[in-house]
Every structure is written in structure tokens, then in C-alpha cells.
Design a protein around this motif. Structure first.
Motif, PDB file in Angstrom:
ATOM      1  N   ILE A 103       0.862  -1.183   0.000  1.00  0.00           N
ATOM      2  CA  ILE A 103       0.000   0.000   0.000  1.00  0.00           C
ATOM      3  C   ILE A 103       0.897   1.231   0.000  1.00  0.00           C
ATOM      4  O   ILE A 103       1.821   1.334   0.823  1.00  0.00           O
ATOM      5  CB  ILE A 103      -0.935   0.015   1.218  1.00  0.00           C
ATOM      6  CG1 ILE A 103      -1.788  -1.262   1.252  1.00  0.00           C
ATOM      7  CG2 ILE A 103      -1.821   1.248   1.199  1.00  0.00           C
ATOM      8  CD1 ILE A 103      -2.745  -1.422   0.105  1.00  0.00           C
ATOM      9  N   VAL A 104       0.645   2.161  -0.894  1.00  0.00           N
ATOM     10  CA  VAL A 104       1.426   3.387  -0.974  1.00  0.00           C
ATOM     11  C   VAL A 104       0.485   4.580  -0.865  1.00  0.00           C
ATOM     12  O   VAL A 104      -0.745   4.437  -0.933  1.00  0.00           O
ATOM     13  CB  VAL A 104       2.228   3.451  -2.295  1.00  0.00           C
ATOM     14  CG1 VAL A 104       3.235   2.327  -2.374  1.00  0.00           C
ATOM     15  CG2 VAL A 104       1.287   3.417  -3.497  1.00  0.00           C
ATOM     16  N   VAL A 105       1.076   5.746  -0.705  1.00  0.00           N
ATOM     17  CA  VAL A 105       0.282   6.972  -0.648  1.00  0.00           C
ATOM     18  C   VAL A 105      -0.404   7.192  -1.994  1.00  0.00           C
ATOM     19  O   VAL A 105       0.228   7.102  -3.051  1.00  0.00           O
ATOM     20  CB  VAL A 105       1.172   8.174  -0.292  1.00  0.00           C
ATOM     21  CG1 VAL A 105       0.361   9.465  -0.334  1.00  0.00           C
ATOM     22  CG2 VAL A 105       1.780   7.988   1.086  1.00  0.00           C
ATOM     23  N   GLY A 106      -1.690   7.456  -1.944  1.00  0.00           N
ATOM     24  CA  GLY A 106      -2.480   7.624  -3.160  1.00  0.00           C
ATOM     25  C   GLY A 106      -3.215   6.381  -3.579  1.00  0.00           C
ATOM     26  O   GLY A 106      -4.036   6.433  -4.510  1.00  0.00           O
ATOM     27  N   ALA A 163      -1.819   3.749   8.578  1.00  0.00           N
ATOM     28  CA  ALA A 163      -2.082   4.602   7.419  1.00  0.00           C
ATOM     29  C   ALA A 163      -3.266   5.506   7.720  1.00  0.00           C
ATOM     30  O   ALA A 163      -4.213   5.112   8.409  1.00  0.00           O
ATOM     31  CB  ALA A 163      -2.359   3.757   6.177  1.00  0.00           C
ATOM     32  N   GLU A 164      -3.207   6.699   7.184  1.00  0.00           N
ATOM     33  CA  GLU A 164      -4.304   7.666   7.312  1.00  0.00           C
ATOM     34  C   GLU A 164      -5.074   7.673   6.001  1.00  0.00           C
ATOM     35  O   GLU A 164      -4.503   7.922   4.934  1.00  0.00           O
ATOM     36  CB  GLU A 164      -3.756   9.055   7.618  1.00  0.00           C
ATOM     37  CG  GLU A 164      -4.835  10.098   7.870  1.00  0.00           C
ATOM     38  CD  GLU A 164      -4.256  11.449   8.248  1.00  0.00           C
ATOM     39  OE1 GLU A 164      -4.953  12.452   8.074  1.00  0.00           O
ATOM     40  OE2 GLU A 164      -3.087  11.477   8.727  1.00  0.00           O
ATOM     41  N   VAL A 181      -1.958  -0.971   8.197  1.00  0.00           N
ATOM     42  CA  VAL A 181      -1.765  -1.263   6.773  1.00  0.00           C
ATOM     43  C   VAL A 181      -2.108  -2.712   6.467  1.00  0.00           C
ATOM     44  O   VAL A 181      -2.656  -3.035   5.405  1.00  0.00           O
ATOM     45  CB  VAL A 181      -0.310  -0.947   6.372  1.00  0.00           C
ATOM     46  CG1 VAL A 181      -0.054  -1.304   4.909  1.00  0.00           C
ATOM     47  CG2 VAL A 181       0.003   0.517   6.621  1.00  0.00           C
ATOM     48  N   SER A 182      -1.842  -3.610   7.417  1.00  0.00           N
ATOM     49  CA  SER A 182      -2.114  -5.032   7.176  1.00  0.00           C
ATOM     50  C   SER A 182      -3.596  -5.331   7.066  1.00  0.00           C
ATOM     51  O   SER A 182      -3.974  -6.365   6.498  1.00  0.00           O
ATOM     52  CB  SER A 182      -1.499  -5.871   8.301  1.00  0.00           C
ATOM     53  OG  SER A 182      -2.055  -5.498   9.558  1.00  0.00           O
TER      54      SER A 182
END
Length: 1145
Positions: free
Chosen positions: A7-10, A35-36, A49-50
Motif C-alpha cells: 500500500i502506498v500513498v495515493g 495509514a491515514e 496497513v495489514s
């Protein structure tokens, strides 16, 4: 499915939500393992994130018809796709060859008409949109082409639409199978018409569904070599017998009981039936009717369906007699008998129902009573008959009712199978399994345990089929799959059905011991499975236990497990019903030989059900299965409502997510080479330039991304769990970097254009500013020149105004002096007028006084006359002899007396008048003070008073003479007649005098009133006189102030004239302008006074012009006489020295 993903930003992801289960959003920030995310409803949440699941942003707006096409085959992806399709009324969706059907809760007739059947007939599976007809057509074509039996498994929870789906399947199979005749009726017609009969006797209303099947049904449709329907058979499993005697609130018993209560009046009278509220087996719930369903019409349609499937009228009559007998049995109550452990019929009402039940079952009422209240125990020595207490009798009654209904249902199924007919020569069949789905309620009993056990077996079969399908796909693409582990639920099945030590084995063992209870059974379970991970002992209960099924944990209450598991018929009941005079009832309970009864082993529901289930699984394993999973979108049973919580639970319990889990254990995502390159070519642009084969290009892209364990097939790329997310994450990063470059170039271009436009604008602005500054400088110089000119003109104007002010001041001074003279004249005239007014008022007062004096004299005169006449009468009556001499002397005495009285009256009147005149004179002197005008007025008053006194005396004298005339000298009376005449005359005179006296009184009142009015007017005049004196004093003060002011103005005027004479000698003659004079006089020369304002008089002088009618008032100040005289003397001296003031006067 549980492996971590990138998972990445965006990235667009799915995040868990308490209400919606899953909600979509975009990752804003990643801090380590958290993550936000900004969700679609504009909220910001934080999650690990998981626990995030990637979202496919390229999914079509209407979803995909096959969920294997999803890039991410996980729980939120499946749920979102179903919800998206349900919104556009697409209720069918594929998951491979599994059909998911979402109940629309509304009629969609266009989906099931003849044209739709024709559309799907013969079309390969998957070419058209998902439909139940496509599943049926695939099963039929496979059976015809490969000569292999097929089965269609329809599952789902109550209310999901299993029964309706089964009807649609059989309709379509009847449409494909043709019209093979059997006894004048088509087989398909009999199969379809059997549904209403089975629904009437096997379906009931539950909390979740108004037409829930309370039994499992497997319909075998047999076909001949040409593919025509040649026979059919129906297998049923686990009818819910306990519902006959016990129902929960908001539920109903089986439909047939309510249909019979709504039958025509003649039939109800025959069975002695009334409303459902009157029967114990029906009134345990408050629900008696169904919405939009007419039980009376349902009854008639059920009778017609019975006729179609071959049940005769006699048999129908017997069936409903048995149903009515069960209702009457439920109303039999028991009471304590003579012994404490015995029971008898409670009352006449119960006795009536007992007799009716016996009459309908055609058995002896006494024998029925004994069968309910007593038990026979057979020992080697003797036969003992034991009585039952009321509770035991009630249990016996309910057991008889359940046994009768169970046998009746089994007879119906057998009759339907016989009526339809089976084809022994048929080698191919299509089985349709309509069975209850996974159930988990607040209270879960033996029925739920058996239902969930069935679903566990079916789920194992389903898992094997899904895994087999995946194996076929892998084999077709020639990839290595040997290391893939198969996910199974064998441990749960072993827990339930293991022959030694399973739950069913322990339950049968407990049922064989008479002293066993549910508590001892539960204790045995706790001891046996304390280390089993699929078995849990609840903390707060003593007899409950929990089984961890594939769909989740279910807590069972073991209170009635033992009673419901016992599958035996009480010998007394069997003997009673076998001896019935009704052949139908006797046929339900055929007699059993003594040898068979002794040799029979213990039988239980669970064991028999396990045997039936094993046979069913053998049948299914011998066929090619097809799966339909029915989903109920909401618990409100309303259309267009999709509840995520309810649907996700059904997906888990229906095995759909289990199938997803199996697919995720292998290669859940696979794409054609062209699709893969189209989506991920941006990750390796150089690969496309090499012009290598598609499979090589795909492999190089995967190697560049560093992925492992993927497989390259003949036409597809197979990816493991999470690898698609890694590729999408890299693709998102590449898109992000590319977007940054594009944004940089774009921003540079925009900034350059903005700079050039700003530069051109600044040059234009500078030129405009310079022009504006030049214009302002020119304007400033022009204003300077104009200011000089204006100053010159204004100075000239100020000088002229000063000159005009002096002229106006002199004119104003003259006007005020003339006004002072006019006010003096006015004051003298006013004083004279006041004097005249006071004299006139005094004259009026004297006239009033005179009138009153005259009235008083007249009154006195009249009174004296009356007194004289009275005396005269007295003297006339005294003596007739001496009257002559007395009469001669009397006139002289009267005259003397009258003269004395008149003199005395004159004296009194004169004194009164003098005194009144003195008072008037003193009052006038007090009012007027020492003035000469007041003295003259008092003199006039005295003279007028004297004149009045004289007139009053003259009048009094005249009145006395009149009285003397009216009373002549009385002479000697000759006799009585003359006395009578005299009396009459005197009486008439007295009356006249009375009239005159009354008139005088009125006149006196009138004079008194006038006197009061004159007095009031005199007081008012006195007040006005005082007000006039106050005004005169004010005028005197104002005049003194004016003189003082004028003295100051005269001195200032002399000073101004002196200065003006000097300036005029230097500047030349004075030129006057009439317009300027008038403006100056109106605007500059004015003054105000708080008390008086005097207009300026018009001057006749020819040297100075008049100021006009609109003169300005002058301020008058109060000064003392000494100050005025002193200042005047000084001013006169200055005037003599200067010699300029005389010209103005």
C-alpha cells in the motif's frame, strides 16, 4: 488472502467500518504500520496497513457479471460488486460456475417469461448475463451431451428465495424436457404441482421468512435417451416435527392448519373447526394471517394441486380429517386424578375435543384417553399398566400429534412419488436440492444442529468442487500446482459425526440410558472435547455448548436434545391408530410383528438423519454439481435495500467466501496476456520496444518487479495473493511520478505565461501612471493660478461686506430707535384703555347695586303694608262705638308713624350706600395705586354712587305715597253688610299683595344672581389688571436692556464710521450695488432675542435706503439708568468730536 499487500500513498483501498463492514477511501499518509485514509464520505480514519484491502479503480460502473474477473478477489470486492449490481436490478452474479442470486423482494416477470427461456436455450454457459436458466441449461446440456447425471444445489438462509429458485429451475427443465405423458398428466406438470402440496404441509412462517421450508428436499428429474422427462422422485430430509406442538411468537405453524380453518363453512362444520385463535397448537403465537395471502384461496389451490398429482377426493378427505384431529388433540387438557401420579380429562371442553379427535381418527374415545393417560410396561413376569401425571399426559398427547403429522407428511411424499412415477430404465437425471441454509439464532436447538451439520457436509462437497474446478483451470493452462494445499473442514465433521466419540454418537448413547439428562449429556461433551479447537464451553451456562463451524460460532442449548432425538412410536399409540376404522389412518401406522419389535435396535433422529445425509452425499458425488447461493439483502423483506452486515454474514455462511479463500490458496488472479500488458506496460516501457512474444513480455515485467511464485500459462498469467496489489502499487507510483513531471512542465508553462502577462501589464501600468502624474502636475499649477485669483476676489468681497455691514448697522439703529418711540406711544394708549375698562366695570357694579337696593325697598314697603293692614283689621273688630273717634285720630298717627318709618328707611339706605361706595372706592384705590388715572376713576365712582342713592330715595318716597293712596281713611261702618264687603275687598287686596310679594321675591333673586355674576367678572378683571401690570414691568425691563445695547452699538458705529471716513478719503467715492446690499442685509446683519423681537421700521430718509420688510430681530439687554446715561454722555462727546453720526439722523 491474509498475506500483506503493498500500500502506498495515493492508493485506493478498502478499510473496515463498524456500520458498513467495508468502506472505500484513499491513502493520505503512511506512518510505519498505520495509514491515514480519507474515506468516500469525507471522513479521515486511521487503520493498520495489514488490515487494508486494495480497491480496483478500473472496475466497470455496473460491476462485473463474473467475480473471478475482479482484480482483487477478496471480501470487500465481492460485497461491493454485489451491491453495485443489485442497485441496477441485476440480481444474478457468477463466481466461476457458481451463481449468486440476490432476492429482489419484488416481481420481475420479464426475467422468467417464455422469451427468456428461449433466449437461454442452447447458449453456451457464460455468453449471456448470469441467470438461473443458464445454470439449468448448462446442467441439461452436460447431461445430454456427456450422458452423465447432474445436480443443482440451491442453498441459502430462510427468506433468501430458495423455494422460488427451485420452482424456476423445474419450470425451465420442464420446458427443455418435453411432454412425456403419464396417466394423462404430464410429468413436469405433476412435478410443478407437487410444490404447493409440499409447501402447504412442509412450509411455515418464521421470523425471517413467510414461506420457509422446514424440511430438506431433493427432487430427482429423470430423463430418457432423447432428453425427455420420463419420471421424477422427491426425497425429503428432517421435517421439523417439534413445530407441530410448539411455535415461537411472530411465527406460524404449518400452513395446512390455517388453510383448513379458512376452508368453506360446510367443511369446517364437518370437522367442527372454528378460528385459529381457539386452538392451542396455533394460539401460542400472535400471528395468524400472512400479508397479501388469502388462506381460503390457498386452500382451494392446494386441493386442486392434490388432484393434479393423483390424490383422490377420498384421500384428500382423510388427509384433512387427520389435520383436524391434530388440532383437536392439542386442546385436550389434563388434571390430577384420584391418585397423585394419575391424570384425567380436565373439563367438558377437553372431553369434547377428545371425542372429536377420536371421531375424526375413527377410534374408540376411551381407548384414546387410555393411550394418552397410561403406559403399559411389559416385564417377563407380567404386563403392568402405569398412569401418567398431567405433565406426562401432555407430553404423550404432543408426541402422538407429532407422530401422526410426521407419518402424514411421509405418506404425502410417497404418494407424490408414486403418482409422478419413476423410470427404472432412466440412466440420467438432474437433481435439484432445496435445503435449508446455515442457521444461527439466539436459541439454537436440535433442529439447528442438524441443519448446520448438513451445511457442513455440503460445504465440504462445495470446497472439493471449487478446488477441482481450480485444478481443471491449472491443468488446462499447464502450470505447476502440486504445492497448493487444499482447505477443508474435515475437523468439524469429525467432531460431529465420528462414530466413536462424536457429538451424534454421544447423543445416541445418552438417549439409550433412561436416567440421562441434558446436563449429563453436556458434561460428557465437555469432558470429551475439552482440547478440541472446534468445541467451546460457554462460561455462564451449565448445559450449552458452542461449535465453531465454517461460517462462524454457534451456541446450542441442549435442553431438548434428548427428547427430540428419540425416534420411536409409543406402542399404545401405534396400536390405537392401527385399529382405526379409517383405512387411511390405519395405513399410516401399519402393524408391526412382535418379532420385528423385539429385534429392532435403538433408533434416533440423528442417526437416521446421518444415514439419509450419507445417501444424499453419495448421490451428489455421483453427479456433476452446480451451485446456486441465494442471498437475502435485508431482514426487512423490502426491495431496493442492501444491508452489508446481513449480506456479508450470508456470504460467509453460504460458502462463497470459503470458495474465495480456496481460490486465494492457489492463484486467485489470472489475466490474459493482452489484458496484463495493457494494464502494466507502463512498468517496463522498454519491453514493448523489443517486439518479443506476449508471454515473454509478461515474464520480463514480473521479473523487473521482483515477484516470485507466479505462473505463466499458455494464454494467461497466474498471480498469487497480493501480487496484483504489488503491481498496482508500482503502477500507482509510476502514475504519480509521471503526473509530477507533467505537473512540473505544466506549472512552468503556466508560470512563464503568467510572468510575461505581468511584465506587459506593468509596462502598460507605468505609462498610464506617468501620464496621470503629468496631468496631476498641470492641474496643480492651474489650481495655484486660480487660487491667487480667488484670493484677490475674496479680499475685495470681504471689504465690500464690511462696508455694507456698517451701513446696515446704522439703518438698524434708526429702526430700533423709532421702535422705542412707537412702544412708548403704545404703552400710554394701553394704560388709557385699562383705565376706561376699569371705569366701565365699576359702573356696571354700581348699576347692579342700585337694582338690588330698589328691590330691597320694595320688599320692605310691601311688608310694612301688610303689617298695617293686619293692625287695621284688629282695630276694626274691637269696638263699633269708639271706631269713629279712633278713626279720626288714627290717620294722623299713621301719617306720623309712616313718616318716621320712611325717614328711618331713608337713613338706613343712605348709610348702606355710603358704606358700599366706600368699599368700592377703597378697592379701586388698592388696584390702581398712586396713579392719577386711578384717582379720577374713584371720583367718578363716588359721583355715580351718590346719583344712585338719590334715585333710590325718590323711588322709596313714591312707593310710600302709593301705599297711602291704596289705604284711604276708614270711615264709620254702617252695619254688618258693609263689614262683609270690606272684608272681601281687603281679602282681594291681600291676594294682590301676595302676588306682588312673590314677584318682588323673584326680582330679588334675579338681582342677587346678577350681583354674583358681576362680582365674578370683577374678580376676573382684577386678575387681568394684575397680568397687565406684570407685562408693563417686563416691557420696562426690555426697554432698559435695549437702550444699553444701543449705547454699545452707537459707540461701535462711531468707531467704524471714523475708520470708514479715513479709508474712503484714500480710496475714492463709495459705489453701492442693490443686489449686494440685499444679500448682505439678509445674511450677515441679524440678531436674536429670547423674549421679544421688534421689526425694523421703514425709514423715510432719502439718504439711507430702507432695509426692507424682512428685517432681523435685535437682542435687547437690561441695563441700569445710570449706566445708560453715563455711556450716552460719553458717546455724545465722541459724536461731537467726530461729527459723522449726525448725517444718519
Amino acid at each position: 488472502m491474509s498475506k500483506p499487500v503493498t500500500i502506498v500513498v495515493g492508493s485506493h483501498v478498502w478499510v473496515e467500518n463498524a456500520e458498513l463492514i467495508w468502506t472505500d477511501g484513499e491513502v493520505l499518509k503512511i506512518n510505519g504500520q498505520e495509514a491515514e485514509i480519507k474515506t468516500s464520505d469525507e471522513n479521515t480514519v486511521t487503520a493498520k496497513v495489514s488490515k487494508l484491502r486494495p480497491k480496483d479503480t478500473e472496475i466497470p460502473a455496473g460491476g462485473v457479471d463474473d467475480m473471478t474477473k475482479l482484480s482483487y478477489l477478496h471480501e470487500p470486492g465481492v460485497l461491493h460488486n454485489l451491491a453495485t449490481r443489485y442497485e441496477i436490478s441485476e440480481i444474478y452474479t457468477y463466481t466461476g460456475n457458481i451463481l449468486i442470486a440476490v432476492n429482489p423482494f419484488q416481481t420481475l416477470s420479464h426475467l422468467y417469461d417464455a422469451s427468456m427461456m428461449k433466449k437461454y436455450s442452447g447458449v453456451p454457459f457464460g455468453e449471456l448475463s448470469p441467470h438461473v436458466f443458464a445454470i439449468a441449461d448448462a446442467a441439461y446440456r452436460e447431461m445430454v451431451n456427456e450422458r452423465k447425471s447432474n445436480s443443482i444445489l440451491v442453498s441459502g438462509e430462510s427468506g433468501a428465495g430458495k423455494t422460488e429458485t427451485t420452482k424456476m429451475l423445474m419450470r425451465y427443465l420442464a420446458y427443455l424436457g418435453g411432454n412425456a405423458a403419464a396417466e394423462g398428466r404430464t410429468v413436469e406438470q405433476q412435478v410443478l404441482e407437487s410444490n404447493p402440496v409440499l409447501e402447504a404441509f412442509g412450509n411455515a412462517k418464521t421470523v425471517k421468512n413467510n414461506n420457509s421450508s422446514r424440511f430438506g428436499k431433493f427432487v430427482e428429474i429423470q430423463f430418457d435417451n432423447r432428453g425427455r422427462i420420463s419420471g421424477a422422485a422427491i426425497r425429503t430430509y428432517l421435517l421439523e416435527r417439534s413445530r407441530v406442538c410448539q411455535i415461537s411468537d411472530f411465527e406460524r405453524n404449518y400452513h395446512c392448519f390455517y388453510l383448513l380453518c379458512a376452508a368453506p363453512e360446510k367443511e369446517r362444520e364437518k370437522y367442527k373447526l372454528v378460528d385459529p385463535q381457539s386452538y392451542h397448537y396455533l394460539n401460542q403465537s400472535s400471528c395468524y394471517e400472512l400479508v397479501d395471502i388469502d388462506d381460503a384461496q390457498f386452500y382451494l389451490s392446494t386441493r386442486r394441486a392434490m388432484t393434479v398429482i393423483g390424490i383422490s377426493e377420498v384421500e384428500q378427505e382423510a388427509i384433512f380429517r387427520v389435520v383436524a384431529a391434530i388440532l383437536h388433540l392439542g386442546n385436550i387438557d389434563f388434571a390430577n386424578g384420584e391418585d397423585h401420579d394419575s391424570s384425567v380429562i380436565k373439563d367438558d371442553q377437553s372431553l369434547f375435543h377428545l371425542q372429536m379427535a377420536a371421531e375424526l381418527l375413527m377410534c374408540n374415545p376411551r381407548a384414546l384417553e387410555d393411550a394418552l393417560c397410561k403406559r403399559v410396561m411389559i416385564t417377563p413376569e407380567e404386563i403392568i399398566k402405569r398412569s401418567l401425571d398431567p405433565l406426562g399426559a401432555s407430553v404423550s398427547r404432543d408426541g402422538l400429534a407429532k407422530t401422526i403429522y410426521s407419518q402424514l407428511f411421509n405418506w404425502l411424499v410417497d404418494k407424490i412419488n408414486v403418482s409422478i412415477g419413476q423410470d427404472p430404465s432412466s440412466k440420467c437425471l438432474i437433481g435439484v436440492l432445496d435445503i435449508y441454509g446455515f442457521e444461527s439464532f439466539k436459541t439454537n436447538s436440535f433442529e439447528q444442529f442438524c441443519i448446520n451439520y448438513t451445511n457442513e457436509k455440503l460445504q465440504q462437497h462445495f470446497n472439493k468442487h471449487v478446488f477441482k474446478t481450480e485444478q481443471e483451470e491449472y491443468t488446462k493452462e499447464e502450470i505447476d500446482w502440486s504445492y497448493i494445499e487444499f482447505v477443508d473442514n474435515k475437523d468439524v465433521l469429525d467432531l460431529i459425526e465420528q462414530k466413536k466419540g462424536g457429538i451424534i454418537a454421544l447423543l445416541d448413547e445418552a438417549c439409550m440410558f433412561p436416567k440421562s439428562t441434558h446436563e449429563t449429556f453436556s458434561t460428557k461433551l465437555y469432558q470429551t472435547f475439552k482440547n478440541n479447537k472446534r468445541f467451546i464451553k460457554p462460561k455462564l451456562t451449565r448445559s450449552d455448548f458452542t461449535v465453531v463451524h465454517y461460517a462462524g460460532e454457534v451456541q446450542y442449548q441442549s435442553d431438548q436434545f434428548l427428547d427430540k432425538n428419540k425416534d420411536y412410536v409409543v406402542p399404545e399409540h401405534r396400536d390405537l391408530l392401527s385399529a382405526s376404522k379409517c383405512p387411511f389412518v390405519a395405513g399410516l401406522f401399519p402393524p408391526v410383528s412382535e418379532e420385528a419389535a423385539k429385534s429392532s435396535k435403538f433408533s434416533s433422529i440423528s442417526s437416521r438423519f446421518r444415514l439419509q445425509l450419507q445417501q444424499l452425499m453419495e448421490t451428489l458425488n455421483s453427479t456433476e454439481p452446480h451451485y446456486i447461493r441465494c442471498i437475502k439483502p435485508n431482514n426487512l423483506l423490502k426491495p431496493a435495500v442492501f444491508e452489508n452486515v446481513s449480506v456479508i454474514q450470508q456470504l460467509r455462511s453460504g460458502g462463497v467466501l470459503e470458495a474465495v479463500r480456496i481460490k486465494c490458496a492457489g492463484f486467485p488472479t489470472y489475466r490474459n496476456f493482452s489484458e496484463f500488458l495493457t494494464r502494466f506496460r507502463i512498468l517496463a516501457p522498454e519491453v514493448l520496444k523489443m517486439e518479443c512474444p506476449e508471454n515473454e513480455a509478461c515474464k520480463k515485467i514480473l521479473e523487473k518487479m521482483g515477484l516470485k511464485d507466479y505462473q505463466i500459462g499458455k494464454t494467461k498469467v497466474f498471480l498469487r495473493v497480493g501480487q496484483m496489489a504489488v503491481l498496482d502499487a508500482q503502477r500507482t507510483l509510476m502514475h504519480g511520478n509521471s503526473a509530477k513531471v507533467i505537473q512540473t512542465r505544466g506549472r512552468t508553462l503556466v508560470t512563464r505565461k503568467k510572468f510575461v502577462s505581468i511584465q506587459m501589464a506593468s509596462i502598460c501600468i507605468q505609462s498610464v501612471c506617468r501620464g496621470e502624474l503629468a496631468r496631476k502636475l498641470y492641474k496643480l499649477k492651474k489650481q495655484e493660478f486660480a487660487a491667487v485669483k480667488i484670493q484677490k476676489t475674496s479680499r475685495k468681497r470681504l471689504a465690500r461686506k464690511d462696508y455694507l455691514r456698517m451701513i446696515f448697522s446704522s439703518v438698524l439703529l434708526q429702526a430700533h430707535l423709532r421702535a422705542m418711540v412707537a412702544r412708548d406711544d403704545f404703552k400710554s394708549k394701553r394704560s388709557a384703555a385699562v383705565t376706561i375698562q376699569s371705569g366701565l366695570r365699576a359702573m356696571a357694579a354700581r348699576d347692579d347695586l342700585r337694582y338690588k337696593v330698589e328691590a330691597a325697598v320694595v320688599i320692605q314697603t310691601g311688608l310694612r303694608a301688610i303689617a298695617a293692614r293686619d293692625a287695621y283689621r284688629k282695630r276694626a273688630k274691637s269696638s263699633a262705638a269708639v271706631i269713629t273717634q279712633t278713626d279720626l285720630e288714627e290717620p294722623k298717627e299713621k301719617e306720623a308713624t309712616k313718616s318716621e318709618a320712611s325717614k328711618q328707611a331713608k337713613t338706613d339706605l343712605e348709610e348702606a350706600k355710603v358704606e358700599e361706595a366706600t368699599k368700592l372706592e377703597s378697592s379701586v384705590k388698592d388696584k390702581n395705586g398712586p396713579k392719577e388715572a386711578k384717582g379720577e376713576e374713584s371720583t367718578k365712582l363716588e359721583s355715580s354712587v351718590k346719583v344712585d342713592e338719590k334715585s333710590v330715595l325718590v323711588e322709596s318716597r313714591a312707593a310710600a305715597i302709593e301705599i297711602d293712596k291704596t289705604s284711604p281713611m276708614i270711615q264709620k261702618l254702617p252695619g254688618p253688610d258693609q263689614d262683609a264687603d270690606i272684608i272681601k275687598i281687603l281679602t282681594a287686596e291681600v291676594e294682590n299683595l301676595k302676588v306682588m310679594l312673590q314677584a318682588e321675591k323673584q326680582r330679588a333673586n334675579e338681582f342677587e344672581r346678577r350681583y354674583l355674576e358681576a362680582r365674578v367678572s370683577s374678580e376676573q378683571g382684577h386678575k387681568k389688571l394684575e397680568e397687565t401690570e406684570r407685562i408693563v414691568h417686563q416691557l420696562q425691563d426690555s426697554l432698559n436692556r435695549m437702550i444699553y445695547c444701543m449705547s454699545n452699538q452707537v459707540s461701535e458705529l462711531k468707531t467704524i464710521l471714523c475708520t470708514a471716513s479715513k479709508s474712503s478719503s484714500a480710496s475714492g467715492p463709495l459705489v453701492r450695488h442693490e443686489g449686494v446690499d440685499s444679500i448682505s442685509s439678509n445674511s450677515e446683519c441679524s440678531s436674536t432675542d429670547s423674549e421679544f423681537a421688534f421689526p425694523a421700521p421703514v425709514s423715510t430718509s432719502t439718504d439711507i435706503s430702507s432695509p426692507g420688510p424682512n428685517s432681523v430681530p435685535l437682542i435687547v439687554q437690561d441695563v441700569s439708568a445710570e449706566e445708560v446715561s453715563g455711556r450716552e454722555s460719553k458717546n455724545n462727546e465722541k459724536v461731537r468730536k467726530e461729527g459723522a453720526f449726525d448725517d444718519f439722523f
